[in-house]
Design an enzyme around this catalytic site. Structure first.
Site, PDB file in Angstrom:
ATOM      1  N   PRO A   1       0.837  -1.203   0.000  1.00  0.00           N
ATOM      2  CG  PRO A   1      -0.666  -1.545   1.712  1.00  0.00           C
ATOM      3  CD  PRO A   1       0.646  -2.014   1.199  1.00  0.00           C
ATOM      4  CB  CYS A   2       1.796   3.670  -2.266  1.00  0.00           C
ATOM      5  SG  CYS A   2       2.865   2.342  -2.821  1.00  0.00           S
ATOM      6  CB  THR A   3      -3.126   4.985   0.735  1.00  0.00           C
ATOM      7  OG1 THR A   3      -3.502   3.849  -0.030  1.00  0.00           O
ATOM      8  CG2 THR A   3      -4.236   6.005   0.703  1.00  0.00           C
TER       9      THR A   3
END
Length: 369
Positions: free
Chosen positions: A118-120
């Site tokens: 995840p890179c949110t």
């Protein structure tokens, strides 16, 4: 960034394949076949319930380690690949040294490192939250690349990273990946699973990195075919009304909704857009992980059959997600939980046939050189 959204030009060699079940069955046999002595090696992180792992197995890779924190997902991996070393735990607790010891590798030996971190929360724009755990997960992915120094890596993520406010996150992530270890050359683009064998129009951002000292320029695989339709994909499966039937509240809407549309098209305020009646003569839309079933087994959200007032069954969803027919999801003892876990596992996964195409491309254009 390179984007791939194939035009339907008559000059392009795209073919519609109508033998999807046979091709999926053949890929499943290849996944179970003994590995060649010189088979390329892969480590899968954020492995989920095995979509990417299955794709690498289909492409002839030897998977040395799968990293996954969710207990049901880890059990599913072990159920389908009993010989696979599954690290069930927090990726932050997995050191480079332990990874090398478990795989028997030295730094620089691994052929491919895979993951969907995840890179949110990674952006410097707006209110940056330095303690956002999602930031840390991406950094752990980069940390392992930095220490393992694989020849290549593949990162998958949501296509939305490439535009709007998310574009800054994407640019930051790419800089971090290129700077890892001895440095990497990268290529990235939005690929649609439907053009790589899956009967599902699912877009994913794919990033391929190649270690600088190999002196090779990575490329993305070219589209291979036009996607099969749902009807073609489900050939041979039982076509019955049995399953998670739609509840009485939404049944009248299902009855009026044309195939290929969602209930929001019929609602005066556009509500109920997460309910969709699938069209049999088109490719499947993206399978999302969220589906609604009450304790009585009545459906109240999700993708519905075009003929029968029910959710698509798990065998049908597996076909549309390009999982082999005999792929198993670990049982929980609760039929409702089993259904929800299998659906979410398919909806969260990169379709195996898409991963297979990417893995084959890397093997042919990079690893064999």
């Amino acid at each position: 960034m390179t984007g791939l959204r194939p035009a339907r030009s008559a000059t392009l060699p795209y073919l519609r394949r109508t033998d999807y079940p046979a091709r999926l069955a053949q890929a499943a046999r290849e996944a179970r076949a003994p590995r060649e002595p010189d088979a390329p090696t892969v480590i899968s992180t954020f492995a989920g319930r095995g979509g990417s792992s299955t794709g690498y197995h289909m492409a002839g890779f030897r998977e040395l380690l799968a990293v996954e924190w969710d207990a049901h997902a880890a059990a599913t991996l072990r159920l389908n690949y009993p010989g696979l070393d599954v690290y069930h735990g927090d990726i932050a607790a997995l050191s480079v040294q332990e990874t090398l010891e478990r795989t028997g590798l030295k730094a620089g030996d691994l052929d491919l490192f895979d993951g969907s971190p995840p890179c949110t929360g990674f952006s410097t724009m707006g209110q940056r939250q330095l303690d956002d755990p999602r930031n840390q997960l991406f950094r752990e992915y980069v940390r392992l690349i930095d220490g393992l120094r694989p020849r290549t890596f593949v990162m998958e993520n949501v296509a939305a990273m490439t535009f709007g406010k998310m574009k800054t996150i994407y640019q930051e992530a790419m800089e971090a990946l290129r700077a890892a270890g001895p440095g990497y050359r990268t290529v990235s683009g939005v690929l649609n699973a439907g053009y790589f064998g899956a009967p599902q129009l699912r877009e994913r951002l794919i990033v391929i990195g190649v270690r600088e000292d190999l002196n090779l320029t990575p490329t993305l695989p070219a589209p291979q075919c036009l996607p099969s339709t749902v009807r073609e994909a489900l050939t041979g499966l039982p076509d019955t009304p049995d399953g998670m039937t739609i509840n009485d509240v939404y049944l009248p809407v299902w009855t009026r909704c044309p195939p290929g549309r969602d209930f929001g098209d019929l609602h005066p305020k556009g509500h109920l857009f997460s309910h969709r009646k699938i069209h049999p003569d088109r490719p499947s839309p993206t399978i999302v992980k969220t589906v609604g079933v009450d304790r009585q087994g009545r459906a109240n959200n999700g993708m519905y059959h075009w003929r029968w007032p029910r959710l698509m069954t798990i065998p049908e969803i597996k076909r549309l997600g390009s999982f082999p027919d005999d792929y198993q999801f670990a049982p929980t003892g609760d039929p409702i939980h089993d259904f929800l876990n299998a659906w979410a596992g398919t909806g969260n996964s990169v379709p195996p046939l898409m991963t297979r195409a990417i893995a084959r491309h890397i093997r042919e254009t990079i690893l064999q050189h």
